[in-house]
Scaffold this motif. Structure first.
Motif, PDB file in Angstrom:
ATOM      1  N   ARG A  31       0.820  -1.209   0.000  1.00  0.00           N
ATOM      2  CA  ARG A  31       0.000   0.000   0.000  1.00  0.00           C
ATOM      3  C   ARG A  31       0.856   1.261   0.000  1.00  0.00           C
ATOM      4  NH1 ARG A  31      -5.669  -0.309   2.625  1.00  0.00           N
ATOM      5  NH2 ARG A  31      -6.147  -2.512   2.457  1.00  0.00           N
ATOM      6  N   ASP A  32       2.064   1.151   0.551  1.00  0.00           N
ATOM      7  CA  ASP A  32       3.011   2.267   0.568  1.00  0.00           C
ATOM      8  C   ASP A  32       2.388   3.527   1.178  1.00  0.00           C
ATOM      9  OD1 ASP A  32       5.532   3.371   0.139  1.00  0.00           O
ATOM     10  OD2 ASP A  32       4.972   4.156  -1.828  1.00  0.00           O
ATOM     11  N   GLU A  33       1.631   3.330   2.268  1.00  0.00           N
ATOM     12  CA  GLU A  33       0.976   4.432   2.949  1.00  0.00           C
ATOM     13  C   GLU A  33       1.674   4.694   4.281  1.00  0.00           C
ATOM     14  OE1 GLU A  33      -3.183   3.553   3.397  1.00  0.00           O
ATOM     15  OE2 GLU A  33      -3.476   3.278   1.245  1.00  0.00           O
ATOM     16  N   GLU A  34       1.912   5.946   4.566  1.00  0.00           N
ATOM     17  CA  GLU A  34       2.579   6.334   5.805  1.00  0.00           C
ATOM     18  C   GLU A  34       1.833   5.833   7.041  1.00  0.00           C
ATOM     19  OE1 GLU A  34       5.555   8.169   6.067  1.00  0.00           O
ATOM     20  OE2 GLU A  34       5.706   7.862   3.902  1.00  0.00           O
ATOM     21  N   LYS A  35       0.516   5.789   6.964  1.00  0.00           N
ATOM     22  CA  LYS A  35      -0.267   5.398   8.143  1.00  0.00           C
ATOM     23  C   LYS A  35      -0.046   3.943   8.534  1.00  0.00           C
ATOM     24  CE  LYS A  35      -4.523   4.249   5.693  1.00  0.00           C
ATOM     25  NZ  LYS A  35      -5.934   4.574   5.510  1.00  0.00           N
ATOM     26  N   MET A  36       0.539   3.146   7.631  1.00  0.00           N
ATOM     27  CA  MET A  36       0.794   1.734   7.932  1.00  0.00           C
ATOM     28  C   MET A  36       2.108   1.540   8.696  1.00  0.00           C
ATOM     29  SD  MET A  36      -1.886   0.459   6.606  1.00  0.00           S
ATOM     30  CE  MET A  36      -1.891  -1.230   6.112  1.00  0.00           C
ATOM     31  N   LEU A  37       2.971   2.536   8.682  1.00  0.00           N
ATOM     32  CA  LEU A  37       4.294   2.396   9.293  1.00  0.00           C
ATOM     33  C   LEU A  37       4.254   2.100  10.794  1.00  0.00           C
ATOM     34  CD1 LEU A  37       6.298   5.118   7.359  1.00  0.00           C
ATOM     35  CD2 LEU A  37       6.308   2.645   7.004  1.00  0.00           C
ATOM     36  N   PRO A  38       3.394   2.749  11.565  1.00  0.00           N
ATOM     37  CA  PRO A  38       3.368   2.399  12.999  1.00  0.00           C
ATOM     38  C   PRO A  38       3.034   0.927  13.244  1.00  0.00           C
ATOM     39  CG  PRO A  38       2.261   4.478  12.645  1.00  0.00           C
ATOM     40  CD  PRO A  38       2.530   3.883  11.271  1.00  0.00           C
ATOM     41  N   GLY A  39       2.119   0.372  12.470  1.00  0.00           N
ATOM     42  CA  GLY A  39       1.770  -1.035  12.633  1.00  0.00           C
ATOM     43  C   GLY A  39       2.940  -1.955  12.328  1.00  0.00           C
TER      44      GLY A  39
END
Length: 69
Positions: A31-39
């Motif tokens: 997805r290459d979405e920043e919001k996924m990085l914390p997970g």
């Protein structure tokens, strides 16, 4: 509001199979979405905390090579 992100993420995947965990990781990366990085960070933290010194050294070697590319 007291939101414990680590706890929420770990609770969300607590009963997942290896295949489901892999799907979660692959999906987050694709997805290459920043919001996924914390997970992904929480999952890496779990891996790190449950690894022995040899496994940590291997991960660090792989990471060292990956960041140089």
């Amino acid at each position: 509001m007291d939101l414990n992100l680590r706890h929420a993420i770990m609770e969300n995947v607590a009963n997942n199979t290896k295949e489901q965990l892999e799907d979660t990781i692959v999906d987050a990366i694709q997805r290459d979405e920043e919001k996924m990085l914390p997970g992904l960070g929480v999952l890496f933290e779990a891996i790190w905390n449950h690894s022995n010194e040899q496994q940590k050294e291997m991960m660090l070697s792989i990471l060292e090579q990956a960041v140089k590319q």
